[in-house]
Design a protein around this motif. Structure first.
Motif, PDB file in Angstrom:
ATOM      1  N   LEU A 252       1.509  -0.860  -4.957  1.00 21.36           N
ATOM      2  CA  LEU A 252       2.563  -1.232  -5.892  1.00 21.36           C
ATOM      3  C   LEU A 252       2.887  -2.702  -5.656  1.00 21.36           C
ATOM      4  O   LEU A 252       2.776  -3.198  -4.531  1.00 21.36           O
ATOM      5  CB  LEU A 252       3.825  -0.388  -5.671  1.00 21.36           C
ATOM      6  N   TYR A 253       3.297  -3.383  -6.717  1.00 17.36           N
ATOM      7  CA  TYR A 253       3.663  -4.789  -6.592  1.00 17.36           C
ATOM      8  C   TYR A 253       5.162  -4.971  -6.764  1.00 17.36           C
ATOM      9  O   TYR A 253       5.763  -4.418  -7.682  1.00 17.36           O
ATOM     10  CB  TYR A 253       2.900  -5.638  -7.615  1.00 17.36           C
TER      11      TYR A 253
ATOM     12  N   VAL B 251       2.658   2.654   3.316  1.00  9.60           N
ATOM     13  CA  VAL B 251       1.758   2.755   4.469  1.00  9.60           C
ATOM     14  C   VAL B 251       0.996   1.442   4.633  1.00  9.60           C
ATOM     15  O   VAL B 251       0.976   0.605   3.731  1.00  9.60           O
ATOM     16  CB  VAL B 251       0.765   3.936   4.286  1.00  9.60           C
ATOM     17  N   PRO B 252       0.334   1.251   5.785  1.00  9.78           N
ATOM     18  CA  PRO B 252      -0.405  -0.006   5.990  1.00  9.78           C
ATOM     19  C   PRO B 252      -1.758  -0.013   5.310  1.00  9.78           C
ATOM     20  O   PRO B 252      -2.428   1.016   5.199  1.00  9.78           O
ATOM     21  CB  PRO B 252      -0.561  -0.061   7.509  1.00  9.78           C
ATOM     22  N   GLU B 253      -2.148  -1.180   4.860  1.00  8.25           N
ATOM     23  CA  GLU B 253      -3.517  -1.390   4.411  1.00  8.25           C
ATOM     24  C   GLU B 253      -4.397  -1.727   5.615  1.00  8.25           C
ATOM     25  O   GLU B 253      -5.585  -1.416   5.638  1.00  8.25           O
ATOM     26  CB  GLU B 253      -3.576  -2.520   3.375  1.00  8.25           C
ATOM     27  N   ASN B 254      -3.793  -2.334   6.626  1.00 11.69           N
ATOM     28  CA  ASN B 254      -4.491  -2.630   7.874  1.00 11.69           C
ATOM     29  C   ASN B 254      -4.370  -1.441   8.828  1.00 11.69           C
ATOM     30  O   ASN B 254      -4.896  -0.376   8.550  1.00 11.69           O
ATOM     31  CB  ASN B 254      -3.942  -3.914   8.491  1.00 11.69           C
TER      32      ASN B 254
ATOM     33  N   LYS C 137       0.837  -1.197   0.000  1.00 17.15           N
ATOM     34  CA  LYS C 137       0.000   0.000   0.000  1.00 17.15           C
ATOM     35  C   LYS C 137       0.876   1.253   0.000  1.00 17.15           C
ATOM     36  O   LYS C 137       1.873   1.321   0.727  1.00 17.15           O
ATOM     37  CB  LYS C 137      -0.893  -0.003   1.242  1.00 17.15           C
ATOM     38  N   VAL C 138       0.488   2.246  -0.816  1.00 13.97           N
ATOM     39  CA  VAL C 138       1.269   3.482  -0.904  1.00 13.97           C
ATOM     40  C   VAL C 138       0.357   4.691  -0.693  1.00 13.97           C
ATOM     41  O   VAL C 138      -0.866   4.622  -0.850  1.00 13.97           O
ATOM     42  CB  VAL C 138       2.008   3.603  -2.262  1.00 13.97           C
ATOM     43  N   THR C 139       0.978   5.825  -0.361  1.00 11.09           N
ATOM     44  CA  THR C 139       0.238   7.057  -0.094  1.00 11.09           C
ATOM     45  C   THR C 139      -0.281   7.674  -1.393  1.00 11.09           C
ATOM     46  O   THR C 139       0.187   7.344  -2.491  1.00 11.09           O
ATOM     47  CB  THR C 139       1.147   8.082   0.600  1.00 11.09           C
TER      48      THR C 139
ATOM     49  N   VAL D 145       5.977   6.325 -11.648  1.00  4.49           N
ATOM     50  CA  VAL D 145       5.431   5.260 -10.815  1.00  4.49           C
ATOM     51  C   VAL D 145       3.902   5.176 -10.935  1.00  4.49           C
ATOM     52  O   VAL D 145       3.303   4.156 -10.578  1.00  4.49           O
ATOM     53  CB  VAL D 145       5.852   5.477  -9.336  1.00  4.49           C
ATOM     54  N   LYS D 146       3.294   6.213 -11.476  1.00  2.00           N
ATOM     55  CA  LYS D 146       1.824   6.304 -11.499  1.00  2.00           C
ATOM     56  C   LYS D 146       1.176   5.116 -12.219  1.00  2.00           C
ATOM     57  O   LYS D 146       0.195   4.548 -11.749  1.00  2.00           O
ATOM     58  CB  LYS D 146       1.394   7.618 -12.160  1.00  2.00           C
TER      59      LYS D 146
END
Length: 451
Positions: free
Chosen positions: A206-207, A240-243, A184-186, A197-198
């Motif tokens: 992102l993977y 960042v976290p997804e959780n 997860k990204v901001t 990166v978009k």
């Protein structure tokens, strides 16, 4: 061998990750292969979305139902469309296992190269390229795979380390499971990295893509313009976290404890920092001890160094034993998966290089076992917490508070254990970890004492 077939998946966009939501399967190239005779048979193009084909959305589930072997260039990619299928031979991984480098599948096709260069930013590029050119490309890849399999399949099948020690499955399984979680990204990730990166952002993630086929055996990890294995602090804050929060476990003095385990040195005490241990030996400060130890290990262990500590003496003996072994038998084995390191597969090999390869292989193989134990635990106990990034001596988790602090304590125990999942009530850690928690990867606070 019954029903062997070579399978090459082609996605709509060659520049997007196979797990990206906008990157769908365009078609499957499937070709029968007679393993005993080494003969290629009928070719099928199974179309999903390719506009050149007369049929769309064809069923390819028969591949996973067959009793035979699917041979493919990259099984991690094939698993994105057949996630439960395991009867698969990853030829790149197999070739690397035997020759310490990936199979050369860099096929040049003038039409594909021209269109890829001219229309790099065009979405779904592979649907623009004529299916006839894709087939030309896949035919050539298929020929190279056939040549390798016909020559080396017997050698591979007689290699106990490939099958009995799970060397053919576990590394790919561990890193495939990490990749599919995504990171997860901001919302301002393009400001933190750059606009390139978009296109790689998929549902806010992102993977990553782990390349296991390196000279040292230590995987690299990058995709698109992002090198996940070497993120500077200012760019980590984009993760960042997804959780609920991110938790990182970072080994303390990991290489030295791995070496001690290999050479049979038991002088590192439970709960003691390795570098503080050597600071006492040298009579110096922590940072100086850390630098000095690695200078001794990789700069040459002298007689004086061997007298300083049994650790250096045992390491010296180990280095020379392995060097003599590879010169006598033309090979040495890695410690866990028993993969052969062949002298002829390396350029300018010397004692220190061999030692480095063996230690990095031991590090990676140890970590693969730990990753699989953690993944099995999280899945078995139905936890929401997930491992999202691996970095040699660190592990980043997307932590859900619903899982509770006991989940983090159990992960810590798996990481710090010397051999397998600890069950003893008198358990004492061998490897030491430090842990940090935060709401982005660039701003983490130490929580080691809380675990």
């Amino acid at each position: 061998m019954k029903d062997c077939y070579i399978v090459i998946p082609v996605f709509t966009d060659p520049f997007l990750h196979p797990l990206h939501k906008n990157n769908k399967l365009s078609f499957l190239y499937v070709r029968q292969y007679d393993a005993p005779e080494g003969e290629l048979g009928e070719t099928r193009i199974i179309s999903e979305l390719n506009p050149d084909c007369t049929e769309m959305c064809e069923d390819y589930s028969f591949i996973s139902l067959r009793e035979g072997l699917a041979i493919t260039p990259d099984s991690k990619i094939l698993q994105t469309i057949l996630p439960e299928y395991r009867n698969c031979l990853d030829v790149n991984h197999a070739y690397w296992w035997l020759y310490n480098k990936p199979l050369d599948l860099d096929v040049r096709n003038n039409a594909i190269d021209f269109l890829s260069s001219k229309f790099y930013n065009v979405k779904k590029l592979n649907e623009i390229i004529p299916i006839s050119k894709h087939k030309e490309y896949c035919n050539e890849v298929c020929e190279r795979i056939r040549d390798f399999i016909h020559k080396d399949l017997k050698t591979l099948m007689e290699d106990d380390s490939w099958f009995l020690n799970e060397g053919s499955i576990e590394p790919l399984q561990a890193f495939s499971n990490i990749e599919k979680q995504g990171i997860k990204v901001t919302d301002d990730v393009c400001d933190i990295f750059d606009i390139r990166v978009k296109k790689h952002i998929s549902d806010g993630k992102l993977y990553s893509q782990y390349n296991l086929l390196t000279t040292t055996g230590r995987p690299s990890n990058s995709f698109g313009t992002v090198n996940f294995a070497a993120l500077p602090p200012e760019k980590r804050k984009a993760i960042v976290p997804e959780n609920d929060s991110l938790v990182e476990f970072d080994f303390d003095g990991y290489h030295l404890r791995l070496i001690a385990n290999l050479v049979g040195y038991d002088g590192f005490f439970s709960g003691e920092s390795v570098h503080r241990h050597f600071a006492k030996v040298y009579g110096c400060e922590y940072d100086e001890a850390k630098q000095k130890t690695f200078q001794i290990l990789y700069g040459g262990i002298s007689i004086e160094h061997r007298k300083l500590s049994p650790f250096f003496n045992k390491t010296y003996v180990y280095i020379n034993k392995k060097w003599n072994e590879i010169n006598t038998h033309n090979l040495v084995y890695t410690d866990i998966y028993r993969r052969k390191l062949l002298f002829d597969n390396y350029e300018d090999l010397n004692r220190n290089k061999l030692f480095n390869y063996l230690i990095q292989a031991y590090e990676t193989e140890t970590n693969i076992k730990k990753i699989l134990l953690i993944q099995d635990y999280l899945l078995r106990e139905k936890k929401k917490t997930k491992l999202v990034l691996y970095g040699y001596d660190s592990f980043l988790f997307d932590f859900s508070t619903i899982d509770g602090v006991e989940t983090l304590k159990w992960i810590k125990r798996i990481l710090e254990d010397k051999n397998d999942l600890p069950n003893s009530v008198n358990y004492k850690p061998y490897y030491l970890t430090k842990s940090k928690m935060g709401y982005n990867y660039g701003e983490m606070k130490d929580i080691t004492n809380r675990l």
